[in-house]
Design a protein around this motif. Structure first.
Motif, PDB file in Angstrom:
ATOM      1  N   LEU A 145      -2.955   7.637 -46.076  1.00  0.00           N
ATOM      2  CA  LEU A 145      -3.664   9.335 -45.425  1.00  0.00           C
ATOM      3  C   LEU A 145      -4.110   9.496 -44.472  1.00  0.00           C
ATOM      4  O   LEU A 145      -3.677  10.455 -43.958  1.00  0.00           O
ATOM      5  N   LEU A 146      -4.484   8.198 -43.992  1.00  0.00           N
ATOM      6  CA  LEU A 146      -5.156   8.429 -42.065  1.00  0.00           C
ATOM      7  C   LEU A 146      -3.928   8.896 -40.973  1.00  0.00           C
ATOM      8  O   LEU A 146      -3.976   8.982 -40.637  1.00  0.00           O
ATOM      9  N   MET A 147      -3.009   7.850 -41.126  1.00  0.00           N
ATOM     10  CA  MET A 147      -2.156   8.153 -40.148  1.00  0.00           C
ATOM     11  C   MET A 147      -0.903   9.387 -40.804  1.00  0.00           C
ATOM     12  O   MET A 147      -0.903   9.647 -40.352  1.00  0.00           O
ATOM     13  N   ASN A 152      -0.769  15.033 -39.148  1.00  0.00           N
ATOM     14  CA  ASN A 152      -1.381  15.898 -39.355  1.00  0.00           C
ATOM     15  C   ASN A 152      -2.212  17.277 -37.546  1.00  0.00           C
ATOM     16  O   ASN A 152      -1.891  17.990 -37.494  1.00  0.00           O
ATOM     17  N   VAL A 153      -1.977  16.138 -36.502  1.00  0.00           N
ATOM     18  CA  VAL A 153      -3.910  16.983 -36.166  1.00  0.00           C
ATOM     19  C   VAL A 153      -2.886  16.593 -35.182  1.00  0.00           C
ATOM     20  O   VAL A 153      -2.889  18.001 -34.553  1.00  0.00           O
ATOM     21  N   PHE A 154      -1.765  15.855 -34.235  1.00  0.00           N
ATOM     22  CA  PHE A 154      -1.046  16.022 -33.577  1.00  0.00           C
ATOM     23  C   PHE A 154       0.749  16.549 -33.613  1.00  0.00           C
ATOM     24  O   PHE A 154       1.419  16.133 -33.199  1.00  0.00           O
ATOM     25  N   MET A 160       6.050  16.166 -39.133  1.00  0.00           N
ATOM     26  CA  MET A 160       4.238  16.039 -38.630  1.00  0.00           C
ATOM     27  C   MET A 160       2.760  16.899 -39.753  1.00  0.00           C
ATOM     28  O   MET A 160       2.164  17.245 -39.922  1.00  0.00           O
ATOM     29  N   ARG A 161       3.336  17.749 -40.330  1.00  0.00           N
ATOM     30  CA  ARG A 161       2.605  19.481 -40.858  1.00  0.00           C
ATOM     31  C   ARG A 161       2.573  19.374 -41.579  1.00  0.00           C
ATOM     32  O   ARG A 161       1.719  20.000 -42.767  1.00  0.00           O
ATOM     33  N   CYS A 201       0.239  -1.759 -43.780  1.00  0.00           N
ATOM     34  CA  CYS A 201       1.136  -1.315 -44.789  1.00  0.00           C
ATOM     35  C   CYS A 201       1.594   0.320 -45.218  1.00  0.00           C
ATOM     36  O   CYS A 201       2.903   0.670 -44.467  1.00  0.00           O
ATOM     37  N   GLY A 202       0.587   0.903 -44.932  1.00  0.00           N
ATOM     38  CA  GLY A 202       0.200   2.358 -45.441  1.00  0.00           C
ATOM     39  C   GLY A 202       0.375   2.902 -44.153  1.00  0.00           C
ATOM     40  O   GLY A 202       0.968   3.992 -43.735  1.00  0.00           O
ATOM     41  N   VAL A 203       0.250   2.516 -43.323  1.00  0.00           N
ATOM     42  CA  VAL A 203      -0.131   3.009 -41.897  1.00  0.00           C
ATOM     43  C   VAL A 203       1.454   3.668 -41.233  1.00  0.00           C
ATOM     44  O   VAL A 203       1.788   4.427 -40.708  1.00  0.00           O
ATOM     45  N   LEU A 204       2.053   1.718 -41.022  1.00  0.00           N
ATOM     46  CA  LEU A 204       3.233   2.159 -40.364  1.00  0.00           C
ATOM     47  C   LEU A 204       4.522   2.422 -41.411  1.00  0.00           C
ATOM     48  O   LEU A 204       5.268   3.076 -41.043  1.00  0.00           O
ATOM     49  N   ALA A 205       3.998   2.684 -42.720  1.00  0.00           N
ATOM     50  CA  ALA A 205       5.440   3.329 -43.729  1.00  0.00           C
ATOM     51  C   ALA A 205       5.591   4.853 -43.224  1.00  0.00           C
ATOM     52  O   ALA A 205       6.100   5.461 -43.139  1.00  0.00           O
ATOM     53  N   ILE A 206       4.018   5.889 -43.450  1.00  0.00           N
ATOM     54  CA  ILE A 206       3.978   6.790 -43.002  1.00  0.00           C
ATOM     55  C   ILE A 206       4.665   6.986 -40.853  1.00  0.00           C
ATOM     56  O   ILE A 206       5.364   7.914 -41.088  1.00  0.00           O
ATOM     57  N   LEU A 207       4.119   5.961 -40.389  1.00  0.00           N
ATOM     58  CA  LEU A 207       4.700   6.127 -38.573  1.00  0.00           C
ATOM     59  C   LEU A 207       6.600   6.330 -38.891  1.00  0.00           C
ATOM     60  O   LEU A 207       6.638   6.977 -37.649  1.00  0.00           O
TER      61      LEU A 207
END
Length: 256
Positions: A145-147, A152-154, A160-161, A201-207
């Motif tokens: 969610l954080l990633m 979304n911000v950038f 990315m949107r 895991c969550g950060v890398l998955a979305i990234l």
């Protein structure tokens, strides 16, 4: 392992490929490391990674088999349709399924990843029985969610949107969170390590999913990567605990 592998590969994958995946998972993913409980990588994801790179024609592409069209005399069993992640990867975003369809599973995709309702029921069972760690599940969701919010911000493109909360119910993110990342053998063993492991895991998955168009789904690679680093995370957590206790003992000794 044998039950999970059919759930994470395309439904139209030839049976000989499925048999090869199971054999690879058991022999290479488990036995070469010493058998059950000794493997360092999730066996099911190891098998999928093997198929992904060895037989890309069977595992990749922007079209998957979709059941339906029963009343169409020209279609016997189904038709080919793009997944939502395939649409974003190819820049086609005009006909994506709704959040309702994503949650209840009225979408194309591998069997295990479609119905998020069924996945949540499975998560409740794993947590209740103590097999799956709720800390890993929650931290992976928070990391994703954080990633997603950061992207979304950038945002500079439609992918990315894509709303961060919908990233969580698209593709195999939730299935990986509940059934793959929580593998008690390959995940972090320390309580603090579980939070770090799941979050990364969550950060890398979305990234990986959003920024690398070659891999529309990043959950597999993210979890396998963190499987490798899980022992290192636990090592530093244990070392930090030992150092903290040693300092406490020194203070007590000096006070005496």
């Amino acid at each position: 392992t044998v039950l999970l592998i059919p759930l994470i590969i395309p439904v139209n994958t030839p049976l000989w490929v499925l048999a090869l995946a199971v054999a690879f998972a058991v022999i290479i993913g488990k036995e070469v490391f010493g058998g059950t409980g000794m493997n360092i990588l999730n066996p099911a994801l190891t098998a999928r990674a093997f198929l992904f790179f060895a037989y890309p024609g069977e595992m990749t592409g922007d079209k998957v088999w979709v059941y339906g069209l029963k009343n169409n005399p020209h279609v016997a069993d189904g038709f080919s349709g793009a997944t939502i992640l395939g649409n974003f990867a190819t820049g086609t975003t005009g006909h994506n399924p709704s959040a309702h369809d994503l949650f209840f599973g009225f979408i194309p995709g591998s069997i295990g990843e479609t119905s998020k309702l069924a996945i949540l029921i499975g998560a409740a069972i794993l947590i209740y029985t103590g097999i799956g760690s709720w800390k890993i599940m929650l931290s992976m969701v928070l990391g994703g969610l954080l990633m997603g919010l950061t992207l979304n911000v950038f945002a500079v493109n439609d992918y990315m949107r894509f709303p961060a909360w919908e990233q969580l119910i698209a593709g195999g993110f939730l299935f990986g969170t509940v059934f793959m990342a929580t593998d008690p053998v390959t995940a972090s063993q320390t309580e603090t390590g579980k939070w770090i492991y799941g979050f990364l895991c969550g950060v890398l998955a979305i990234l990986i999913r959003v920024l690398n168009p070659a891999y529309p789904e990043g959950v597999m690679l993210a979890i396998l990567l963190m499987n490798v680093f899980a022992p290192l995370i636990d090592h530093y957590i244990v070392e930090a605990n030992v150092n903290r206790r040693m300092k406490r003992l020194k203070r007590v000794a000096q006070a005496v």
